[in-house]
Design a protein around this motif. Structure first.
Motif, PDB file in Angstrom:
ATOM      1  N   HIS A   1       0.824  -1.202   0.000  1.00  0.00           N
ATOM      2  CA  HIS A   1       0.000   0.000   0.000  1.00  0.00           C
ATOM      3  C   HIS A   1       0.863   1.258   0.000  1.00  0.00           C
ATOM      4  O   HIS A   1       1.899   1.312   0.652  1.00  0.00           O
TER       5      HIS A   1
ATOM      6  N   SER B   1      -3.692   2.021   3.284  1.00  0.00           N
ATOM      7  CA  SER B   1      -4.670   1.823   2.212  1.00  0.00           C
ATOM      8  C   SER B   1      -3.950   1.923   0.886  1.00  0.00           C
ATOM      9  O   SER B   1      -2.888   2.524   0.768  1.00  0.00           O
TER      10      SER B   1
ATOM     11  N   ASN C   1      -9.885   3.747  -1.145  1.00  0.00           N
ATOM     12  CA  ASN C   1      -9.916   2.394  -0.615  1.00  0.00           C
ATOM     13  C   ASN C   1     -10.090   2.328   0.882  1.00  0.00           C
ATOM     14  O   ASN C   1      -9.913   3.300   1.598  1.00  0.00           O
ATOM     15  N   THR C   2     -10.374   1.147   1.324  1.00  0.00           N
ATOM     16  CA  THR C   2     -10.532   0.864   2.735  1.00  0.00           C
ATOM     17  C   THR C   2      -9.230   1.068   3.493  1.00  0.00           C
ATOM     18  O   THR C   2      -8.142   0.750   2.995  1.00  0.00           O
ATOM     19  N   LEU C   3      -9.342   1.585   4.711  1.00  0.00           N
ATOM     20  CA  LEU C   3      -8.202   1.617   5.623  1.00  0.00           C
ATOM     21  C   LEU C   3      -8.123   0.286   6.358  1.00  0.00           C
ATOM     22  O   LEU C   3      -9.136  -0.207   6.861  1.00  0.00           O
ATOM     23  N   TYR C   4      -6.936  -0.284   6.404  1.00  0.00           N
ATOM     24  CA  TYR C   4      -6.698  -1.498   7.170  1.00  0.00           C
ATOM     25  C   TYR C   4      -5.856  -1.123   8.380  1.00  0.00           C
ATOM     26  O   TYR C   4      -4.768  -0.570   8.234  1.00  0.00           O
TER      27      TYR C   4
END
Lengths: 111, 112
Positions: free
Chosen positions: B29, B94, B99-102
């Motif tokens: 990322h 991300s 996009n999604t945050l992890y």
């Protein structure tokens, strides 16, 4: 000042009931919204995202977005005790990489 | 699922001491973030980065420095820890601005 505001701060619903959570951004540049869920002692996990006007449904969860008012809402039907958690609204704009969160709504689902 | 590893998981520091929190992601990322969470509250953005060797200030950068020596690693440094910096710190990554945050598992920091 907080640019992402959530309401209510806390919400109690009975098992099987409907929970409705709200989120508004005061930044006119915001384009994208997410809802994250954080169970006690855990890290946040993305629940749903919405980038266009309208409604999006996934199982028991429905999100709405009104871009004109920069307001999004999350609705949980048939609420379960396992839905008890902190629900965080997040927002960002298309030209920045900043993702800003609100203070969250504590949802308690009573058996 | 995306993997973000934070270390240490908890730390006790003394006032005025130096603290370094580390974050490592194996997701390839570009974007990485540091947030702090005070008990029962939302997340506040401290620093973020969208490319190695570059960092940006978030909403509450005072008292914190950040370092992104590589795409995979992002550190948060408290040069002079203070009582008010007691909190849980989350790192996230991300792949894209949409996009999604992890998130990592978090680091619980107590400054005494």
């Amino acid at each position: 000042q907080q640019k992402v505001q959530q309401s209510p701060e806390s919400l109690i619903v009975p098992e099987g009931g409907m929970a409705s959570l709200n989120c508004t951004s005061s930044d006119r540049n915001v384009d994208y919204f997410w809802w994250y869920r954080q169970h006690s002692g855990k890290s946040p996990k993305m629940l749903m995202s919405i980038f266009s006007n309208g409604e999006k449904e996934e199982g028991r969860f429905t999100v709405h977005l009104n871009k004109a008012s920069l307001h999004t809402s999350l609705h949980i039907r048939d609420s379960q005790p396992s839905d008890s958690a902190l629900y965080l609204c997040a927002a960002s704009d298309t030209n920045a990489y900043k993702v800003i969160f609100g203070k969250g709504t504590h949802l308690h689902v009573l058996p | 699922e995306a993997a973000v590893t934070q270390s240490p998981r908890s730390k006790v520091a003394v006032t005025g001491g130096k603290v370094t929190l580390s974050c490592h992601q194996t997701n390839n990322h570009d974007y990485m973030y540091w947030y702090r969470q005070d008990t029962g509250h939302g997340l506040r953005l401290i620093h973020y980065s969208y490319v190695a060797d570059s960092t940006e200030k978030g909403d509450i950068p005072d008292g914190y420095k950040a370092s992104r020596p590589s795409q995979e690693n992002f550190s948060l440094i408290l040069e002079l820890a203070s009582l008010s910096q007691t909190a849980v710190y989350f790192c996230a990554s991300s792949g894209h601005s949409q996009n999604t945050l992890y998130f990592g598992a978090g680091t619980r920091l107590s400054v005494l």
